[in-house]
Design an enzyme around this catalytic site. Sequence first.
Site, PDB file in Angstrom:
ATOM      1  N   GLU A   1      -6.117 -10.953  -1.378  1.00 30.46           N
ATOM      2  CA  GLU A   1      -6.885 -10.818  -0.130  1.00 30.46           C
ATOM      3  C   GLU A   1      -8.380 -10.802  -0.440  1.00 30.46           C
ATOM      4  O   GLU A   1      -9.140  -9.980   0.069  1.00 30.46           O
ATOM      5  CB  GLU A   1      -6.486  -9.518   0.598  1.00 30.46           C
ATOM      6  CG  GLU A   1      -4.999  -9.396   0.839  1.00 30.46           C
ATOM      7  CD  GLU A   1      -4.594  -8.196   1.692  1.00 30.46           C
ATOM      8  OE1 GLU A   1      -5.465  -7.585   2.342  1.00 30.46           O
ATOM      9  OE2 GLU A   1      -3.395  -7.865   1.704  1.00 30.46           O
TER      10      GLU A   1
ATOM     11  N   GLU B   1       0.794  -1.234   0.000  1.00 34.21           N
ATOM     12  CA  GLU B   1       0.000   0.000   0.000  1.00 34.21           C
ATOM     13  C   GLU B   1       0.830   1.289   0.000  1.00 34.21           C
ATOM     14  O   GLU B   1       0.646   2.145   0.860  1.00 34.21           O
ATOM     15  CB  GLU B   1      -0.956  -0.024   1.203  1.00 34.21           C
ATOM     16  CG  GLU B   1      -1.835  -1.270   1.224  1.00 34.21           C
ATOM     17  CD  GLU B   1      -2.746  -1.364   2.442  1.00 34.21           C
ATOM     18  OE1 GLU B   1      -2.564  -0.585   3.385  1.00 34.21           O
ATOM     19  OE2 GLU B   1      -3.643  -2.232   2.428  1.00 34.21           O
TER      20      GLU B   1
HETATM   21  C1  GLA Z   1      -4.982  -4.804   4.200  1.00 34.62           C
HETATM   22  C2  GLA Z   1      -3.729  -5.558   4.615  1.00 34.62           C
HETATM   23  C3  GLA Z   1      -4.052  -6.863   5.262  1.00 34.62           C
HETATM   24  C4  GLA Z   1      -5.224  -6.750   6.217  1.00 34.62           C
HETATM   25  C5  GLA Z   1      -6.406  -6.190   5.485  1.00 34.62           C
HETATM   26  C6  GLA Z   1      -7.642  -6.101   6.337  1.00 34.62           C
HETATM   27  O1  GLA Z   1      -5.493  -5.193   3.042  1.00 34.62           O
HETATM   28  O2  GLA Z   1      -2.840  -5.781   3.563  1.00 34.62           O
HETATM   29  O3  GLA Z   1      -2.929  -7.301   5.961  1.00 34.62           O
HETATM   30  O4  GLA Z   1      -4.867  -5.951   7.302  1.00 34.62           O
HETATM   31  O5  GLA Z   1      -6.051  -4.892   5.081  1.00 34.62           O
HETATM   32  O6  GLA Z   1      -7.672  -6.946   7.378  1.00 34.62           O
END
Ligand code: GLA
Length: 358
Positions: A266, A161
């Site tokens: 994710e 990020e």
């Molecule tokens: C982001 C992070 C993850 C997690 C998610 C939400 O996407 O990369 O590690 O913390 O948020 O849980």
Amino acid sequence: MKNYLVISLLCIFIGDATAKSGPQKESALKRVFKKDFLVGAALNPGQFFGAADDNCEVALIKKQFNTISPENVLKWESVHPWPGQYNFGPADRYVEFGIKNKMFIIGHNLVWHNQTPAWVFQNALGAPLSRDALLQRMRDHIFTVVGRYKGKIKGWDVVNEAVDEDGSLRQSGWLKIIGEDYLLKAYQFAHEADPHAQLYYNDYSMENPPKRAGAIALLKKLQAQVAPIYGVGMQGHYTMDWPIPSEVEQTITDFASLGLKVMITELDVNLLPPPGSNSLPDALQQALARRYAGLFKVFVKHRHQITRVTFWGVTDADSWLNYIPVPGRTEYPLLFGRGCVTKPAFDAVVAVGESTPQ
Ligand code: GLA
């Protein structure tokens, strides 16, 4: 002996037939998508900390997935909570679980603005650290953590990020103190620490054009500097109507055109059920199933560019969406419900995989 052989062969035949055309709850995602990409889930300590095999989630993880990510145990605040103090216990168990079950083990993550203690950016007096000191701290962290799992963790989210919604670089402690080359350094350190590990850039909302343009510009710059990047992780924290499949597809294609592999890292679909509801109405179950089927059609279509699809959580009970952004909400974002039951969304995803010509 002969009878035993006949019965065994019969069982294999019936088992196989069931997997292809029988009740889909017998199907395993890792088999259905074997020729397409790895399929995984993010795990919490309850699932890899010596949990009994009769724990339904552990059984489900072993049956369904061939790659795992750690929800929290490798984040800086967990693995390196104080200067010079590492807490490797939980991360060791996570890695052991993956090795024991022959899974492709992911490390998440090394350099991030979140879940990183404030001391990381400060000197002993609490003043901002100098550029050189922060670079040294980042290098030590990466060498210690990546070095410990060298050859075992096969892929690392090196930077998580780094780009803001408008495409500019996020004003994190890393950027403010080190400057833009913190990214290049992070990839170089990780590569030095384990030359064989795949190194990824991971981020969310890159389906939105301004953020995607920023991420592409960043990746091109890193590539020009010969940063050892293998792939891009699209986090895939989606809602029912965002992003639409063509936006997902365009994003995969854009990143792949940089010569990078793409991963969905994710995945979950935030359903935002009506307040106060404590079960999922059938119409919503079906809508979620259609939504997942639409996404997997895109992933399968781009299977030559995608190496992995990982869900953020195993069952709805584990999902972070139960407490963020609204605490105490009951969410239903995954393929498996509470108690490990398969949902119509699971059947829909399996059906997409099974209807794909190999
Ligand atoms: C982001 C992070 C993850 C997690 C998610 C939400 O996407 O990369 O590690 O913390 O948020 O849980």
